[in-house]
Structure formats: C-alpha cells, structure tokens
Write a protein that holds these residues in place. Structure first.
Motif, mmCIF file in Angstrom:
data_model
loop_
_atom_site.group_PDB
_atom_site.id
_atom_site.type_symbol
_atom_site.label_atom_id
_atom_site.label_comp_id
_atom_site.label_asym_id
_atom_site.label_seq_id
_atom_site.Cartn_x
_atom_site.Cartn_y
_atom_site.Cartn_z
ATOM 1 N N VAL A 2 6.912 -5.769 4.012
ATOM 2 C CA VAL A 2 5.848 -4.940 4.587
ATOM 3 C C VAL A 2 5.693 -3.658 3.765
ATOM 4 O O VAL A 2 4.574 -3.241 3.432
ATOM 5 C CB VAL A 2 6.156 -4.597 6.063
ATOM 6 C CG1 VAL A 2 5.184 -3.540 6.579
ATOM 7 C CG2 VAL A 2 6.066 -5.849 6.931
ATOM 8 N N TYR A 3 6.820 -3.033 3.436
ATOM 9 C CA TYR A 3 6.802 -1.824 2.594
ATOM 10 C C TYR A 3 6.101 -2.131 1.268
ATOM 11 O O TYR A 3 5.225 -1.368 0.809
ATOM 12 C CB TYR A 3 8.249 -1.375 2.352
ATOM 13 C CG TYR A 3 8.414 -0.069 1.615
ATOM 14 C CD1 TYR A 3 7.974 0.085 0.296
ATOM 15 C CD2 TYR A 3 9.054 1.004 2.208
ATOM 16 C CE1 TYR A 3 8.141 1.269 -0.394
ATOM 17 C CE2 TYR A 3 9.238 2.213 1.529
ATOM 18 C CZ TYR A 3 8.774 2.333 0.229
ATOM 19 O OH TYR A 3 8.950 3.513 -0.443
ATOM 20 N N ALA A 4 6.470 -3.258 0.641
ATOM 21 C CA ALA A 4 5.901 -3.610 -0.660
ATOM 22 C C ALA A 4 4.400 -3.847 -0.561
ATOM 23 O O ALA A 4 3.631 -3.431 -1.446
ATOM 24 C CB ALA A 4 6.598 -4.860 -1.211
ATOM 25 N N ALA A 5 3.953 -4.506 0.512
ATOM 26 C CA ALA A 5 2.525 -4.784 0.673
ATOM 27 C C ALA A 5 1.724 -3.491 0.831
ATOM 28 O O ALA A 5 0.656 -3.317 0.214
ATOM 29 C CB ALA A 5 2.304 -5.697 1.885
ATOM 30 N N PRO B 267 -1.468 4.625 -16.215
ATOM 31 C CA PRO B 267 -0.927 4.335 -14.876
ATOM 32 C C PRO B 267 -1.612 5.137 -13.771
ATOM 33 O O PRO B 267 -2.305 6.123 -14.017
ATOM 34 C CB PRO B 267 0.532 4.762 -15.010
ATOM 35 C CG PRO B 267 0.494 5.888 -16.000
ATOM 36 C CD PRO B 267 -0.592 5.523 -16.982
ATOM 37 N N ALA B 268 -1.359 4.687 -12.540
ATOM 38 C CA ALA B 268 -1.800 5.441 -11.365
ATOM 39 C C ALA B 268 -0.894 6.662 -11.190
ATOM 40 O O ALA B 268 0.252 6.677 -11.648
ATOM 41 C CB ALA B 268 -1.740 4.552 -10.126
ATOM 42 N N ASP B 269 -1.423 7.702 -10.511
ATOM 43 C CA ASP B 269 -0.647 8.936 -10.343
ATOM 44 C C ASP B 269 0.313 8.821 -9.154
ATOM 45 O O ASP B 269 0.297 9.643 -8.227
ATOM 46 C CB ASP B 269 -1.583 10.141 -10.182
ATOM 47 C CG ASP B 269 -2.514 9.996 -8.989
ATOM 48 O OD1 ASP B 269 -2.651 8.866 -8.469
ATOM 49 O OD2 ASP B 269 -3.098 11.008 -8.570
ATOM 50 N N ILE B 270 1.147 7.787 -9.176
ATOM 51 C CA ILE B 270 2.185 7.578 -8.161
ATOM 52 C C ILE B 270 3.516 7.454 -8.893
ATOM 53 O O ILE B 270 3.649 6.629 -9.803
ATOM 54 C CB ILE B 270 1.925 6.302 -7.330
ATOM 55 C CG1 ILE B 270 0.561 6.369 -6.646
ATOM 56 C CG2 ILE B 270 3.039 6.081 -6.310
ATOM 57 C CD1 ILE B 270 0.178 5.081 -5.923
ATOM 58 N N PHE C 51 -1.884 0.665 -1.656
ATOM 59 C CA PHE C 51 -2.132 2.072 -2.007
ATOM 60 C C PHE C 51 -2.247 2.226 -3.522
ATOM 61 O O PHE C 51 -3.106 2.966 -4.027
ATOM 62 C CB PHE C 51 -0.985 2.916 -1.460
ATOM 63 C CG PHE C 51 -1.207 4.395 -1.583
ATOM 64 C CD1 PHE C 51 -2.245 5.022 -0.915
ATOM 65 C CD2 PHE C 51 -0.364 5.175 -2.365
ATOM 66 C CE1 PHE C 51 -2.459 6.391 -1.027
ATOM 67 C CE2 PHE C 51 -0.558 6.542 -2.487
ATOM 68 C CZ PHE C 51 -1.611 7.154 -1.816
ATOM 69 N N LEU C 52 -1.401 1.505 -4.268
ATOM 70 C CA LEU C 52 -1.418 1.581 -5.732
ATOM 71 C C LEU C 52 -2.745 1.063 -6.288
ATOM 72 O O LEU C 52 -3.312 1.673 -7.218
ATOM 73 C CB LEU C 52 -0.250 0.759 -6.291
ATOM 74 C CG LEU C 52 -0.150 0.645 -7.817
ATOM 75 C CD1 LEU C 52 0.101 2.002 -8.451
ATOM 76 C CD2 LEU C 52 0.972 -0.332 -8.196
#
Length: 607
Positions: free
Chosen positions: A447-450, A484-487, A455-456
C-alpha cells in the motif's frame, strides 16, 4: 547465542531416563515428556520456556551462509541496472565516467529496458529456487549435507568467475555476447547456490543436540531450556546472517557506479572463498547427518494408502475426507487386525505420523508464493521507482539494502525483547499466527509503495508515468542525463523496512516450520519444498511480465497488497487448527520408540 537475560544457573541434576517413574503409575500432569530430561507435562505447561546456548559449529554455519548470501546479493542486487540501463556516456564498463553526472547518474551496460530486465531477474529467482531440490535429494540420499554444500560451493564459485569475465569491457562491447554470458553465469550460480541453500538451513539447526530440561536461574525462577525455542532463536540469527551478507553488498552499488560491473562482481567472488574455507575449518567439529537413503517412495505409498478410502466423485467431499481426523488411519499398521496387515505396509504408526506432519508443513508452504510476490517488488521494481527520484549521489539500487539492514536491527529486538515478553505473559505466538501477521505487514508495505508511486508519477517532469526514463539534455550539451522528480530517494525506505518485518514473521517462521515438522530423513527435501514457493512466485511474476512495466506500478503494488491480505486470511483460517496442536506436532518422532535412535540428533556422526 546464549540467553543473556538472567541465566546464571544453580546446580540441578535432572533425573535420568532410568530414574523416571513410569507414566502408567503417575497422574496425567506428572507424566514425563518423551525425550526430555525429567520434565513433566505439568512443568511443560506452566514453566517459562527459554532458549539454550548455540554451539560453536552453528556459528560456523552462520559464517558460511553470510559469505554465500553476500556473494549472491552482491551480484543480483545490481542486475536491474546492468540489464535495464545503457552504458553511461563515455563508459566502456558501466561506470558513470563524468564527475558532474555522479549526483543523478546511474550505472548501466546492456540497455535492454525494464521489461527485459524484469524477465531475466525473474528467471534468475525462479531457477535459483528450483535447484534446491537437486541439492536436497543428493544430500538426503547420497552425500549428506556437508559434502553436498562443499561440492556445490565450487560450482557456485565457477559461476561467479564467469559472471566477472562477462562484465569486462571487451565482452560488454558485444552486447549480445554479454547478455549470453550473463545468462550462462546465472544458470551455473543457480545450480550451486540453490543446492547449497536447501542444506545450510537444516544443517545449522542440526548443530544443536540439546534436550528439553529444567534450569534454575540466579533469580530463583525455574525455567525450561526448550529445543523448540532454541531452534526458533537459531533461525532468527541465521536469518540475520543472511541479511548481514545481503547488506554487505552495499558496496556493489558504489563499485558499479564508480568502477564498473566487473569490479563490483569481483569483490563478492573473492568473499565467496570463505564458504569452502570455513567448511574445511570446521570439518572435524560439525554434527554431520549422514545420508539415510530415499524414503520418498515409502512416503508416496503412505499417502496413496491413506487416500484410497478418501476419494469421492464429489471433489468437495474428497477435501472433507482428507481433512477428517481419521484420514491417516488406513495407512497405519495398528488399523488392521493382527495378521491382516497388508504386505505393502513396511512402516510403523510413527512413520505415518511423520508423513502426516510433513504434508501439513508442505500445505502451509503452498500459500507462500503470494507472500513472495510482495517481496519481489523490493527486489527490483522499487529500485526502478527509486531511479525516478532525486538521488543526490545515492545509487538507486543502494536503497534496497535497507531491507537487510532493517532485519539485522529487528532480529535482536524480536529475539531478546518481543518474543520473551510474550512468553513471560503466557502468550503463545505460534507459527501460524506469526506467518499470518507477516502477510498483513507485507500488504501494508505494498500500500505504501502504491501511494508513493502515484505521487511520484504526478511530480515527475515527464508526464508519461515513467519517472525513471525521464531525461533532459546534459548541461554541457553532450548527451542526455536523468531528469528526476523533486522527491528525495530516501522516502522509498518504508516498503523495504516493512517487508523486512514481514520476513521476520513469515519467512523465518517458514524455515523453523520446515525443520521442526519434517522427518529426519527428509529435512533437506522439505526445506527445498519451502524454498520452491519462491520459484512458484517467480513463475507467477513471469506470467505478469507485461504488467511489470513502470506505468503499471501503482496498479501492480495495490493488487499485491490486496492479494497478501486475502490469501493471508484464508491461510490463517485454513491452518489455525495446526496452531492448536503445535506442541503435539513437534513431539512426533521425539519419543523413545525402538528404531528411533538413528534419527536423533545426538546420535549423528561427527566428521
């Protein structure tokens, strides 16, 4: 490892077996437990159970597993980048050449993409968990576990040498040849590592030969030194060794990025030399169980005889008959009147009990492929997720090492604090409950990964749900570099740690269950069957290769979460009866019956 809680002992001599009062002459609660050193049933049920000390030879086997796992994960952990990514600009060996590219640069070589990378990595997992059957059968029927591990360690070493050669610049220059050599090395390593794997797990537990006995602590409390608790503790530390080896592979990510893949794979190859070295060092000290001959044919005959009256044209009725309490009676010699025992029965009632608990254990393992589906995501797909985040100089495939590091930290906490706390309060956290909790925690990790992947995708500069493939022109105008994304990449730590906790509950317990529920002559085979479930999981994953594309990750992670929860719940309600009979199941094969001496650990040969 010794139990450090408060284990200074006042001298107490338990009664010998000859001094025990016959169980027929005493009350039920005062019956001595077969195979124990003067422990009554009442004491077993009321006294606190604690772990015994581990023998030195058990720690030597831990070192063998540590070195073997360092080598395996030190190679497999960087397969994804090696296959998926192309050579960085200016590189001939996969390393990131230009200093200005280091912050977001990713090592690579073959440039075959995510789908091909996933397919090859899944094949590697499948094959390395099929081959334990080869090592198990050879060990149980021909060579014994010690010789089998020694021989196949040399096979594994050869595979690693081939892998290093295949990653040198001259071979990488020919992309197709490099891919062919990689697959060849995977096959050789899998034969060696898999055959070792099914034998190391039971070999470490066999080093402990203690019996159930009483012990008075300095505090005045009388406790039971429990072989079962000792085996549970043994496998906790054994699993810690596996993950210490896996975390030792952290260097592989940096070596690949900074010096190329052949250097990254040379280091674990050298470390693997510890395996045959430590085996030779302890050769005269190990408790070595000799091959006992195959009993697979007899086992099949027992199952066939038990099944004869259970068959029905109605499949539901057949299942009910199999689950009925008297299912195994038809296979027991005692079921027949004197003189009318079928000639095909060449075993005793105790052997039927051993086959029954073996089948129960194997039934438990059949649910594990769905647990390993969740694990497989941290073994590759999550590193692709990490590749689309801001790395700040951290190799994307480095993050997966947080899983073994987390396990190393959590194992002592569970072994020294959580499990003893539960036992002190009379809470019997039995194997089926532990495995069920493992399924639930693995689902939470997905669930965390999804949520993270969703969000990514929204924060990536490229609006295509493929953040890891997002590129921009280099600042010097020479080629393309990741965008990359800013995460921050460390946000992905959650699933790795949660899956690690799930492994402590489920995976470690499966090792313990495979050892304690298998007859002595079939321990390697049953352990191989337990590990085979990872291969089944890989086969399911292979069928989902098309779905294992980055744009599908949100759906994929979420589906595996639901699967883990549903299958875990079905598992619990299917096998909760085994939990109620846990201590009885462990007692099968531990009595003083005639013919049992050649199966007891303390009569095993030392070589």
């Amino acid at each position: 490892m010794a139990d450090k809680r408060d284990d200074k002992v006042a001298t107490e001599k338990p009664p010998s077996l000859d001094e025990k009062t016959s169980s027929l002459d005493v009350e039920e609660g005062s019956k001595y437990i077969d195979g124990s050193e003067g422990v009554t049933q009442h004491e077993f049920e009321t006294l606190r159970h604690v772990s015994d000390k581990f023998p030195l030879t058990a720690w030597l086997v831990v070192i063998v597993e540590f070195a073997e796992r360092w080598t395996y994960y030190g190679t497999a952990n960087i397969f994804n980048n090696y296959i998926r990514e192309g050579l960085p600009r200016g590189s001939t060996n996969g390393a990131v050449v230009f200093e200005q590219d280091r912050d977001g640069g990713i090592a690579g070589a073959l440039g075959r993409g995510q789908t091909v990378s996933f397919a090859i990595r899944t094949f590697n997992t499948f094959f390395v968990y099929i081959t334990p059957f080869l090592g198990a059968i050879i060990a149980d029927t021909m060579w014994g576990r010690y010789k089998t591990i020694m021989v196949f360690s040399l096979v594994c070493l050869l595979g690693h040498i081939v892998l290093v050669i295949g990653a040198t610049p001259p071979v990488i220059a020919n992309n197709d040849a490099a891919l062919a050599v990689l697959i060849l090395s995977i096959l050789i390593i899998a034969i060696g590592a898999g055959s070792i794997k099914s034998n190391v797990s039971p070999m470490i537990a066999e080093q402990y030969t203690g019996k159930l006995r009483k012990k008075t602590l300095k505090s005045g409390e009388t406790v039971l030194i429990s072989p079962h608790v000792t085996i549970q503790s043994t496998y906790l530390w054994f699993y810690a060794a596996i993950n210490l080896g896996a975390s030792g592979a952290i260097s592989a990510s940096f070596l690949a990025r900074d010096h190329g893949f052949w250097v990254a794979w040379l280091v674990p190859t050298i470390i693997f030399l510890l395996v045959p070295g430590v085996l030779l060092l302890g050769k005269k000290k190990y408790v070595v169980t000799p091959p006992r001959g195959s009993i697979l044919l007899e086992t099949i005959r027992v199952i066939r005889l038990a099944m004869t009256p259970a068959w029905s044209l109605n499949p539901v009725q057949t299942i009910r008959n199999i689950r009925a309490p008297g299912f195994w009676e038809n296979a027991k010699p005692s079921h027949y009147p004197p003189g009318q025992v079928p000639k095909s029965i060449t075993w005793d009632d105790e052997f039927v009990g051993e086959v029954a608990r073996t089948c129960n254990a194997c039934g438990v393992f059949l649910f594990f492929p769905f647990f390993w589906l969740c694990y497989s995501q941290i073994d590759g797909n999550l590193s692709t997720t990490a590749a689309g985040m801001t790395l700040n100089g951290t190799p994307n495939d480095l993050i997966q090492n947080l899983n073994p590091i987390g396990i190393i930290i959590m194992v002592p906490i569970f072994d020294r604090i959580i499990y003893p706390f539960l036992r002190r309060r009379g809470i019997d956290f039995t194997p089926i409950k532990r495995i069920y909790v493992g399924f639930l925690v693995a689902g939470l990790a997905m669930v965390y990964a999804a949520v993270l992947q969703s969000f990514l995708n929204k924060r990536s500069p490229c609006d295509n749900n493929q953040p890891s493939a997002c590129k921009r022109p280099a600042d010097d105008g020479n080629g393309m570099v990741p965008d990359p994304a800013d995460i921050n990449v460390w946000v992905v730590v959650g699933p790795y740690l949660m899956v690690g906790m799930a492994e402590i509950f489920a995976s470690i317990t499966s090792l313990e269950y495979a050892f304690t529920k298998a007859p002595a002559r079939m321990k390697s085979v049953v352990m191989a069957f337990a590990q085979f479930q990872t291969a089944v999981s890989a086969a399911i994953n292979f069928a989902l290769t098309a779905a294992n594309a980055e744009e599908n990750f949100v759906w994929l992670y979420g589906s595996f979460a639901i699967t883990a929860w549903v299958i875990g719940t079905i598992f619990f309600f299917t096998f909760r009866q085994l939990d109620r009979n846990e201590h009885k199941l462990n007692a099968i094969g531990k009595g003083e019956r005639a013919g049992f001496a050649d199966e007891r650990p303390d009569t095993a040969e030392k070589s």
